[in-house]
Design an enzyme around this catalytic site. Structure first.
Site, mmCIF file in Angstrom:
data_model
loop_
_atom_site.group_PDB
_atom_site.id
_atom_site.type_symbol
_atom_site.label_atom_id
_atom_site.label_comp_id
_atom_site.label_asym_id
_atom_site.label_seq_id
_atom_site.Cartn_x
_atom_site.Cartn_y
_atom_site.Cartn_z
ATOM 1 N N ARG A 1 30.791 25.039 60.465
ATOM 2 C CA ARG A 1 29.496 24.433 60.127
ATOM 3 C C ARG A 1 29.630 23.459 58.967
ATOM 4 N NH1 ARG A 1 26.362 30.090 59.936
ATOM 5 N NH2 ARG A 1 28.429 30.647 59.165
ATOM 6 N N LYS B 1 37.161 25.875 49.986
ATOM 7 C CA LYS B 1 37.615 25.246 51.237
ATOM 8 C C LYS B 1 36.424 24.694 52.007
ATOM 9 C CE LYS B 1 36.138 28.540 54.147
ATOM 10 N NZ LYS B 1 35.444 28.419 55.452
#
Length: 320
Positions: free
Chosen positions: A249, A185
């Site tokens: 991030r 993911k």
């Protein structure tokens, strides 16, 4: 079961805070200065500001503290995990080790549980993964995660120990599926960030998420995982959160790629190494993973965003 969390980054600190609201917990820091600072201020101002530590949370830099704990949560970056486990093998031997990172080791192509088993074979290995941001957990906001552990009896005991009033754990024995969902993911989140950064639209993001999920399933099934695992929190759930928020991030790295901006190299982004490792694995296994390969090419500056989009759109037409 007595719990210690190794790693005083944002996520490790958040888990320690959540667990300490339920029972005495220890947070281990690599640096003595950092541990002293956290103990003094009762807050991890470097990594998770605004989240005060409960009184029941002890902070230390002494690895010998592990002797008093049965369950060790490893909040260590994926690419540093093997070195960490090797360096502290004696202290970790025979413990129940729960990996809390998401990624694929670049050199070996292994996930966190496989690395745990490879380096500390007499430990019980488990994985905590799923859709979560550190700040949400630390603030006590409702969060649900996947706990992957085999045998299931050990998983039940861990599930009871690590679940809190606001942190609900679902368990599975499918460690492979949980590993792959949490790792890939991040790769898809980089791709989604890139299309948003390049102003290619939310429709493009939806397409990447959907076809990226198909790639996650393709690799997971080829590795013997169960399809329902990828449909759960560790796969679809984490994909949904990570691909839609600038708190991720990996998504922010993609934004920078799409905008042609530099990204702070000091920030840990697990998806970059995972993309490269997975692209290599897919090639060796004869699996089609075009989005993963495209992300790798973007990271290695072999493609521009425009070329990447063109390349994906011009792939041969096929049945869904």
């Amino acid at each position: 079961m007595s719990v210690a969390v190794l790693g005083a980054g944002a996520f490790g600190t958040a888990l320690a805070i959540s667990l300490a609201r339920k029972a005495p917990t220890t947070l281990w820091c690599r640096s003595k200065d950092h541990a002293d600072e956290i103990r003094s201020t009762r807050e991890n101002t470097r990594r998770l500001p605004g989240a005060p530590l409960p009184d029941a949370l002890a902070v230390t830099s002494d690895i010998a503290c592990l002797g008093a704990h049965d369950v060790i949560l490893l909040a260590v970056p994926m690419q540093k995990m093997r070195g960490f486990l090797t360096a502290h093998h004696a202290a970790l031997s025979g413990k129940t080790l729960v990996a809390c990172c998401k990624g694929i080791e670049l050199d070996s192509g292994l996930g966190p549980v496989a690395v745990l088993r490879d380096t500390v074979p007499d430990a019980t290995a488990a994985l905590l993964t799923g859709p979560s941001f550190a700040a949400d957990i630390a603030l006590g906001l409702p969060t649900a995660l996947t706990l992957a552990c085999d045998p299931d009896e050990t998983g039940k005991a861990l599930q009871a120990t690590l679940s809190t009033d606001n942190l609900r754990l679902y368990r599975t024995t499918d460690l492979t599926g949980a590993e792959i969902g949490g790792a890939l993911k991040n790769v898809i989140a980089i791709a989604c960030g890139a299309v948003i950064g390049a102003r290619l639209g939310d429709s493009a993001r939806a397409a990447l998420m959907t076809r990226g999920y198909a790639e996650m399933q393709r690799l997971a099934l080829a590795r013997g995982a169960r399809p329902e695992t990828l449909a759960g929190l560790s796969g679809f759930g984490d994909l949904t959160l990570t691909c839609g928020s600038e708190l991720s991030r990996n998504f922010r790295l993609g934004l920078s790629l799409g905008r042609g901006e530099a990204f702070d190299p000091s920030i840990t982004v697990e998806g970059a190494a995972t993309a490269r490792a997975t692209a290599k694995t897919a090639q060796e296994m004869g699996l089609e993973m075009p989005i993963t390969q495209t992300v790798t090419n973007l990271l290695d500056q072999r493609l521009t965003i425009s070329d990447a989009a063109d390349q994906l759109l011009k792939r041969p037409l096929k049945e869904e």
